[in-house]
Design a protein around this motif. Structure first.
Motif, mmCIF file in Angstrom:
data_model
loop_
_atom_site.group_PDB
_atom_site.id
_atom_site.type_symbol
_atom_site.label_atom_id
_atom_site.label_comp_id
_atom_site.label_asym_id
_atom_site.label_seq_id
_atom_site.Cartn_x
_atom_site.Cartn_y
_atom_site.Cartn_z
ATOM 1 N N ALA A 173 -106.628 20.995 9.821
ATOM 2 C CA ALA A 173 -106.506 20.740 8.426
ATOM 3 C C ALA A 173 -105.943 21.871 7.952
ATOM 4 O O ALA A 173 -104.950 21.790 6.818
ATOM 5 N N GLN A 174 -106.125 22.992 8.063
ATOM 6 C CA GLN A 174 -105.746 24.247 7.402
ATOM 7 C C GLN A 174 -104.015 24.423 8.052
ATOM 8 O O GLN A 174 -103.223 24.963 7.268
ATOM 9 N N ARG A 175 -103.865 24.105 9.246
ATOM 10 C CA ARG A 175 -102.477 24.042 9.505
ATOM 11 C C ARG A 175 -101.595 22.978 8.874
ATOM 12 O O ARG A 175 -100.468 23.539 8.473
ATOM 13 N N MET A 176 -102.079 22.000 8.827
ATOM 14 C CA MET A 176 -101.557 21.010 7.740
ATOM 15 C C MET A 176 -101.009 21.257 6.653
ATOM 16 O O MET A 176 -100.040 21.382 5.798
ATOM 17 N N ALA A 177 -102.247 22.033 5.666
ATOM 18 C CA ALA A 177 -101.846 22.552 4.472
ATOM 19 C C ALA A 177 -100.879 23.667 4.429
ATOM 20 O O ALA A 177 -100.273 23.849 3.564
ATOM 21 N N ALA A 178 -100.774 24.638 5.479
ATOM 22 C CA ALA A 178 -99.682 25.301 5.849
ATOM 23 C C ALA A 178 -98.280 25.074 5.656
ATOM 24 O O ALA A 178 -97.434 25.672 5.159
ATOM 25 N N THR A 179 -98.191 23.463 5.706
ATOM 26 C CA THR A 179 -96.815 23.139 5.778
ATOM 27 C C THR A 179 -96.853 21.897 4.712
ATOM 28 O O THR A 179 -95.621 21.387 4.694
ATOM 29 N N GLU A 180 -97.617 21.777 3.839
ATOM 30 C CA GLU A 180 -97.761 20.832 2.936
ATOM 31 C C GLU A 180 -96.658 20.835 1.814
ATOM 32 O O GLU A 180 -96.548 22.181 1.398
ATOM 33 N N VAL A 181 -96.054 20.148 1.453
ATOM 34 C CA VAL A 181 -95.046 20.327 0.203
ATOM 35 C C VAL A 181 -95.513 20.148 -1.059
ATOM 36 O O VAL A 181 -95.804 19.172 -1.812
ATOM 37 N N THR A 182 -96.233 21.266 -1.409
ATOM 38 C CA THR A 182 -96.755 21.506 -2.873
ATOM 39 C C THR A 182 -96.381 22.847 -3.672
ATOM 40 O O THR A 182 -95.892 23.730 -2.796
ATOM 41 N N THR A 183 -96.493 22.813 -4.885
ATOM 42 C CA THR A 183 -96.267 24.074 -5.495
ATOM 43 C C THR A 183 -96.982 25.356 -5.170
ATOM 44 O O THR A 183 -96.601 26.277 -5.131
ATOM 45 N N VAL A 184 -98.193 24.757 -4.822
ATOM 46 C CA VAL A 184 -99.404 26.012 -4.652
ATOM 47 C C VAL A 184 -98.911 26.474 -3.384
ATOM 48 O O VAL A 184 -98.908 27.820 -2.813
ATOM 49 N N ARG A 185 -98.674 25.748 -2.211
ATOM 50 C CA ARG A 185 -98.108 26.125 -1.097
ATOM 51 C C ARG A 185 -96.735 27.050 -1.102
ATOM 52 O O ARG A 185 -96.784 28.336 -0.388
ATOM 53 N N LYS A 186 -96.079 26.646 -1.830
ATOM 54 C CA LYS A 186 -94.679 27.307 -2.044
ATOM 55 C C LYS A 186 -95.084 28.431 -2.697
ATOM 56 O O LYS A 186 -94.246 29.691 -2.303
ATOM 57 N N LEU A 187 -95.939 28.762 -3.577
ATOM 58 C CA LEU A 187 -96.241 30.020 -4.274
ATOM 59 C C LEU A 187 -96.908 30.911 -3.432
ATOM 60 O O LEU A 187 -96.678 32.129 -3.247
ATOM 61 N N GLN A 188 -97.705 30.373 -2.432
ATOM 62 C CA GLN A 188 -98.489 31.324 -1.462
ATOM 63 C C GLN A 188 -97.287 31.945 -0.539
ATOM 64 O O GLN A 188 -97.338 32.861 -0.284
ATOM 65 N N GLU A 189 -96.363 30.906 -0.114
ATOM 66 C CA GLU A 189 -95.421 31.580 0.946
ATOM 67 C C GLU A 189 -94.631 32.563 0.180
ATOM 68 O O GLU A 189 -94.370 33.755 0.854
ATOM 69 N N MET A 190 -94.297 32.473 -1.023
ATOM 70 C CA MET A 190 -93.512 33.645 -1.603
ATOM 71 C C MET A 190 -94.214 34.938 -1.922
ATOM 72 O O MET A 190 -93.756 36.031 -1.764
ATOM 73 N N ARG A 191 -95.648 34.671 -2.199
ATOM 74 C CA ARG A 191 -96.276 35.973 -2.221
ATOM 75 C C ARG A 191 -96.742 36.640 -0.892
ATOM 76 O O ARG A 191 -96.393 37.865 -1.142
ATOM 77 N N TYR A 192 -96.827 35.832 -0.111
ATOM 78 C CA TYR A 192 -97.041 36.600 1.511
ATOM 79 C C TYR A 192 -95.547 37.057 1.896
ATOM 80 O O TYR A 192 -95.306 38.041 2.426
ATOM 81 N N ALA A 193 -94.374 36.318 1.682
ATOM 82 C CA ALA A 193 -93.301 36.795 1.734
ATOM 83 C C ALA A 193 -92.815 38.330 1.203
ATOM 84 O O ALA A 193 -92.263 39.106 1.810
ATOM 85 N N LEU A 194 -93.140 38.265 -0.016
ATOM 86 C CA LEU A 194 -92.801 39.680 -0.861
ATOM 87 C C LEU A 194 -93.771 40.649 -0.071
ATOM 88 O O LEU A 194 -93.268 41.831 -0.172
ATOM 89 N N ALA A 195 -95.035 40.504 0.211
ATOM 90 C CA ALA A 195 -95.825 41.261 0.716
ATOM 91 C C ALA A 195 -95.083 41.817 1.800
ATOM 92 O O ALA A 195 -95.236 43.051 2.491
ATOM 93 N N LEU A 196 -94.759 40.804 2.867
ATOM 94 C CA LEU A 196 -94.276 41.328 4.236
ATOM 95 C C LEU A 196 -92.846 42.167 3.986
ATOM 96 O O LEU A 196 -92.795 43.166 4.697
ATOM 97 N N GLU A 197 -91.963 41.992 3.080
ATOM 98 C CA GLU A 197 -90.853 42.616 2.991
ATOM 99 C C GLU A 197 -91.175 44.126 2.410
ATOM 100 O O GLU A 197 -90.143 44.966 2.557
ATOM 101 N N ARG A 198 -92.332 44.289 1.928
ATOM 102 C CA ARG A 198 -92.649 45.586 1.255
ATOM 103 C C ARG A 198 -92.933 46.430 2.294
ATOM 104 O O ARG A 198 -93.173 47.754 2.203
ATOM 105 N N GLU A 199 -93.420 45.869 3.349
ATOM 106 C CA GLU A 199 -94.148 46.516 4.675
ATOM 107 C C GLU A 199 -93.283 46.617 5.815
ATOM 108 O O GLU A 199 -93.049 47.789 6.315
ATOM 109 N N LEU A 200 -92.497 45.665 6.143
ATOM 110 C CA LEU A 200 -91.691 45.352 7.466
ATOM 111 C C LEU A 200 -90.282 45.559 6.785
ATOM 112 O O LEU A 200 -89.868 44.888 5.824
ATOM 113 N N ASP A 201 -89.404 46.237 7.837
ATOM 114 C CA ASP A 201 -87.994 46.180 7.580
ATOM 115 C C ASP A 201 -87.474 44.923 8.024
ATOM 116 O O ASP A 201 -88.074 44.001 8.465
ATOM 117 N N LYS A 202 -86.027 44.642 7.777
ATOM 118 C CA LYS A 202 -85.395 43.173 7.793
ATOM 119 C C LYS A 202 -85.192 43.178 9.279
ATOM 120 O O LYS A 202 -85.413 41.795 9.868
#
Length: 704
Positions: free
Chosen positions: A153-182
């Motif tokens: 269920a958690q894995r399905m939620a990770a690919t669910e087409v929702t605004t909440v999931r998209k927002l989480q992806e964005m937050r996590y992506a910003l955090a990754l790019e602050r720590e890891l290089d391209k």
């Protein structure tokens, strides 16, 4: 300053998504004017899910032969092997960025232009017609959707087409790019992306479609692979739509030209190239062993059973098997291709795969327990057999090592070794003499044909050559039943049973195990090998004697390294001294007699396999064995460097006698395996036992 401004602007835009596009449009000018953001959207890197900080990408494990390069098979749930970015062709790196995120090197994890463009397109269309995922956001989604530690269920939620999931992806992506290089993010993406046809990651995809490494990819090949990521199942040119794959390749090439990375004429030439697939499939599991080496399947099968018993790989057998199929281990096995080939050739000279009889054979290295070969005249396959033929010509049952439905085969007189060892350990010398009669009435209670008024009364198979005064040397050499029945009675049958188990004989048959637990003192017939065993167990037991009393658990590996290149201790031999060294040397001295060698004290007199010493051409010891009515035949032989055990039986019907005549062919086969296995080994003699162990009655001989 620019990055901070973009983050603030991005905060406003995403917040507008949550309030609705109309409100966002109205709020945006005011927010920009006052420099106000609704919240800090970027999650601190330390608070990211562990899967994103240390991604648990499933990687295939590879099992190699002892040379470290010959692949036996692979194990995987997802065909993936992580590779560093420098092992990926530059054109492949360019192609994936052009295909999936052309502004990858300009944004901070979330592409503001892409978000605004997608919002506009989706609002005007009334549905989702355009995505805004950056390559970093796609990486986040891939990691979360494939994390084995999450529930379904958690894995399905990770690919669910929702605004909440998209927002989480964005937050996590910003955090990754602050720590890891391209470069690190691109590396991780290339190693986790699915390219279709069962290939996960760029290394597996390069091999699956073009049979080459990712470093060798051409522009046309790289563009094709990059184009598959969007719709890997439908565009897969092997199993799906080749035309769609070519259309996507053309799209990627166009994007490469537009971004100025590839000249137009070069892209045009690549676009004109035919598909030119060279697909290859990574073998998976033991049934995937290459057809030319199908005989390796039984070793592979035993390896997986061994792996399931190792606590280093998990708390349960299921966890350990998941680790094997996801952990990216590089495993160098102990299987020696030359010894395996010789063993298989010899086995097939005795019986064909379609014969009812089988001759499972194992080769073990004394002092390490490493198994160099396991072979039997069967195909390792799940293919159906003719009606009534359970294990022929196809089977995946473990005929060589036992386990599952296979309990083993009666070892016959090879078990006399355990009686001799128990007697030597009790303080009796090799010179212990007994006038062996044709038949001996013992005190052990039995029923059936071997019973004389309720007591066990075994007889010698050939009275003319066996009856009379015998010592351990001559009794072992001539295989005198009544001598060893007498010796068992003298020292106690329970000591014989304990000795066998100490040296690695596993009593898999429930009736045998019950007798060992509850009736060992009265189990006199055990000395004549009435219990079921396997070639691997026998080779291990005799290898213990060859190693002067050092028992080693059977081991299928030379080395194991994890996905990070770190060695795993489970590959180390598990050995311990279980016999006094002088006791083992004494048993070896007597074991030279059956195979035509001579003891250090010149006491061998008679042999059951007299030609073996001349065939091998070096000091050798061993024993032959026949069960009642010659239902099974067994040959074991060893030198200080190698032990071989071979058993002939009908696995489907153990009461179907193979006959005595096969033993001579088995002796020749075992001898040939020794010759091949020792071809590059120096000639080593056995260490003689002390005169005390050879000729004097003493107290118990234990320790060193």
């Amino acid at each position: 300053m620019i990055r901070a401004h973009l983050d603030k602007l991005l905060t406003v835009v995403i917040a507008g998504v949550l309030a609705g596009l109309v409100l966002a449009a109205a709020a945006l000018p005011a927010a920009l004017a006052f420099g106000i953001g609704f919240s800090n959207l970027s999650t601190p890197y330390s608070e990211l899910p562990n899967t994103l900080r240390t991604p648990p990408t499933a990687q295939r494990s590879n099992l190699y032969a002892s040379d470290g390069t010959t692949l036996i098979t692979s194990f995987y749930q997802e065909d993936r092997v992580d590779v560093p970015l420098h092992e990926v062709a530059p054109v492949m790196r360019q192609a994936i960025v052009a295909a999936e995120d052309v502004r990858f090197y300009q944004h901070s994890g979330v592409d503001l232009r892409g978000v605004a463009r997608a919002f506009t397109a989706n609002k005007s269309g009334g549905r989702t017609v355009q995505g805004a995922s950056t390559l970093t956001m796609q990486y986040v989604r891939n990691v979360l959707s494939s994390d084995p530690r999450l529930t379904e269920a958690q894995r399905m939620a990770a690919t669910e087409v929702t605004t909440v999931r998209k927002l989480q992806e964005m937050r996590y992506a910003l955090a990754l790019e602050r720590e890891l290089d391209k470069e690190e993010i691109l590396t991780r993406y290339l190693n986790i992306a699915y390219f279709g046809a069962g290939a996960y990651g760029i290394a597996a995809a390069s091999k699956r479609y073009f049979s080459r490494s990712p470093a060798e990819l051409t522009l046309a090949q790289a563009a094709l692979l990059a184009g598959l990521v969007r719709s890997p199942d439908s565009d897969d040119p092997i199993n799906g739509d080749a035309d769609s794959a070519l259309e996507r390749r053309a799209y990627v090439l166009e994007r490469l030209v537009e971004s100025g990375q590839v000249p137009a004429d070069v892209a045009a030439a690549a676009r004109a190239e035919p598909l030119r697939l060279q697909p290859s499939e990574t073998p998976n599991d033991c049934t995937g062993v290459p057809e030319a080496h199908n005989d390796w399947g039984f070793f592979c099968d035993w390896f997986t059973r061994w792996w399931s018993s190792q606590s280093a790989f998990g708390a349960s057998a299921d966890e350990r098997q998941r680790a094997l199929r996801r952990g990216g281990f590089s495993i160098v096995s102990s299987l020696d291709p030359a010894v395996q080939r010789a063993t298989t050739e010899q086995v097939l000279k005795i019986y064909r795969p379609t014969d009812a009889e089988a001759v499972p054979t194992a080769v073990v290295q004394p002092g390490t327990g490493r198994v160099l070969a396991m072979s039997v005249n069967r195909a390792y396959s799940v293919q159906d057999n003719p009606v009534g033929q359970k294990n022929r010509p196809n089977t995946v049952n473990q005929l060589v090592a036992g386990g599952g439905a296979i309990e083993g085969y009666q070892g016959g007189s090879t078990f006399k070794l355990f009686t001799m060892l128990a007697a030597l350990e009790s303080g009796l010398p090799l010179s212990t003499e007994f006038v062996a009669p044709t038949r001996l009435l013992t005190r052990f209670p039995v029923t059936g044909q071997a019973s004389c008024d309720g007591r066990w009364c075994p007889a010698n198979a050939s009275p003319s050559s066996m009856d009379g005064p015998r010592t351990m040397w001559s009794a072992f050499g001539r295989s005198v039943n009544t001598y060893f029945a007498w010796l068992t009675e003298k020292i106690g049958a329970d000591r014989v049973v304990e000795m066998a188990e100490r040296l690695g004989i596993v009593l898999r048959a429930e009736s045998d195990a019950d007798l060992a637990r509850n009736g060992a003192k009265n189990w006199g017939p055990f000395t004549l090998g009435v219990a079921a065993t396997t070639p691997l167990d026998l080779a291990t037991a005799y290898a213990t004697v060859a190693a002067e009393g050092t028992w080693c658990a059977p081991l299928p590996v030379v080395s194991i390294t994890d996905s990070g290149g770190r060695p795993v201790d489970a590959a180390k031999p598990d050995c311990r001294q279980v016999l006094d060294a002088d006791v083992a040397r004494a048993a070896t001295d007597a074991a030279r007699c059956p195979v035509g060698d001579q003891s250090m004290y010149g006491r061998c007199d008679g042999a059951t396999a007299p030609r073996l010493r001349a065939q091998v051409g070096r000091p050798v010891a061993g024993k032959t064995g026949s069960s009642e009515r010659y239902e099974t035949e067994t040959v074991v032989a060893f030198t200080p460097q190698l032990a071989v055990a071979s058993m002939a039986a009908n696995p489907d019907d153990p009461r179907d006698a193979v006959g005595q005549a096969v033993q001579a062919r088995m002796v020749d086969a075992v001898g040939e395996v020794l010759v091949v296995g020792l071809r590059d080994q120096p000639v080593r003699d056995f260490v003689p036992p002390s005169e005390r162990t050879a000729f004097q009655i003493t107290g118990a001989r234990t320790g060193n």
